[in-house]
Design a protein around this motif. Sequence first.
Motif, short mmCIF file in Angstrom:
data_model
loop_
_atom_site.label_atom_id
_atom_site.label_comp_id
_atom_site.label_asym_id
_atom_site.label_seq_id
_atom_site.Cartn_x
_atom_site.Cartn_y
_atom_site.Cartn_z
N ILE A 73 -1.79 -15.09 32.12
CA ILE A 73 -2.28 -16.25 31.37
C ILE A 73 -2.18 -17.51 32.22
O ILE A 73 -3.13 -18.32 32.28
CB ILE A 73 -1.50 -16.39 30.05
CG1 ILE A 73 -1.87 -15.24 29.11
CG2 ILE A 73 -1.78 -17.73 29.39
CD1 ILE A 73 -0.98 -15.15 27.89
N ILE A 74 -1.06 -17.70 32.88
CA ILE A 74 -0.88 -18.89 33.72
C ILE A 74 -1.89 -18.91 34.87
O ILE A 74 -2.46 -19.95 35.18
CB ILE A 74 0.57 -18.98 34.23
CG1 ILE A 74 1.50 -19.30 33.05
CG2 ILE A 74 0.72 -20.04 35.31
CD1 ILE A 74 2.97 -19.22 33.38
N CYS A 75 -2.12 -17.77 35.49
CA CYS A 75 -3.08 -17.70 36.60
C CYS A 75 -4.50 -18.01 36.11
O CYS A 75 -5.25 -18.73 36.79
CB CYS A 75 -3.04 -16.33 37.26
SG CYS A 75 -1.52 -16.04 38.17
N VAL A 76 -4.87 -17.51 34.95
CA VAL A 76 -6.20 -17.79 34.40
C VAL A 76 -6.34 -19.28 34.11
O VAL A 76 -7.38 -19.90 34.41
CB VAL A 76 -6.45 -16.93 33.13
CG1 VAL A 76 -7.67 -17.42 32.36
CG2 VAL A 76 -6.62 -15.48 33.50
N VAL A 77 -5.30 -19.89 33.55
CA VAL A 77 -5.34 -21.32 33.26
C VAL A 77 -5.45 -22.13 34.55
O VAL A 77 -6.23 -23.10 34.63
CB VAL A 77 -4.09 -21.74 32.44
CG1 VAL A 77 -3.94 -23.25 32.37
CG2 VAL A 77 -4.15 -21.15 31.05
N ALA A 120 -5.76 -23.80 46.71
CA ALA A 120 -4.57 -24.39 46.08
C ALA A 120 -4.24 -23.65 44.79
O ALA A 120 -3.06 -23.36 44.50
CB ALA A 120 -4.80 -25.87 45.81
N ALA A 121 -5.26 -23.32 44.00
CA ALA A 121 -5.02 -22.58 42.76
C ALA A 121 -4.47 -21.19 43.06
O ALA A 121 -3.58 -20.70 42.35
CB ALA A 121 -6.31 -22.48 41.95
N GLY A 122 -4.98 -20.54 44.08
CA GLY A 122 -4.47 -19.22 44.47
C GLY A 122 -3.02 -19.27 44.92
O GLY A 122 -2.20 -18.43 44.55
N VAL A 123 -2.70 -20.30 45.73
CA VAL A 123 -1.31 -20.45 46.20
C VAL A 123 -0.39 -20.74 45.02
O VAL A 123 0.71 -20.17 44.93
CB VAL A 123 -1.23 -21.56 47.26
CG1 VAL A 123 0.21 -21.93 47.57
CG2 VAL A 123 -1.93 -21.12 48.54
N LEU A 124 -0.83 -21.59 44.11
CA LEU A 124 -0.02 -21.86 42.93
C LEU A 124 0.16 -20.61 42.07
O LEU A 124 1.25 -20.36 41.54
CB LEU A 124 -0.67 -22.96 42.09
CG LEU A 124 -0.32 -24.39 42.50
CD1 LEU A 124 -1.18 -25.37 41.73
CD2 LEU A 124 1.14 -24.67 42.25
N SER A 125 -0.90 -19.82 41.92
CA SER A 125 -0.80 -18.59 41.13
C SER A 125 0.19 -17.62 41.76
O SER A 125 1.03 -17.03 41.07
CB SER A 125 -2.17 -17.93 41.03
OG SER A 125 -3.07 -18.76 40.34
#
Length: 117
Positions: free
Chosen positions: A75-79, A96-101
């Motif tokens: 859920i967090i990764c989708v958000v 950046a989104a990938g690294v954060l995920s």
Amino acid sequence: MTDKDIRKFMQENKVHSADSKEFMEELIRQMDLLPTPASMSAEDGGMAELILEFKKRLKRYYRICAILTISLDCIICVVLFALAFLIGVSKLTLIAAGVLSVGVVAWTLSRSPLIEI
């Protein structure tokens, strides 16, 4: 092995000597005086079953925690990726989104009981 098995084994493999009967009787008498280890006593038979039941319940709890952790990570990764698309689609934003995920997944896995399964 039971006491009868041990005695039978000792009788079959006894040392042959002139007084072997007296020797074996003395040896058996001394063996009977030895204390029985707690792991071999029949009185605590229920403890092993209790430990196995506890292990089974703990494993089930860890499975439930693992399912919840993986679900929350997804859920967090989708958000995060949805926010990246809303802000603007660029390679840097997606990276950046990938690294954060990956960071979120790694952090939650390090804090969860998944290692215990």
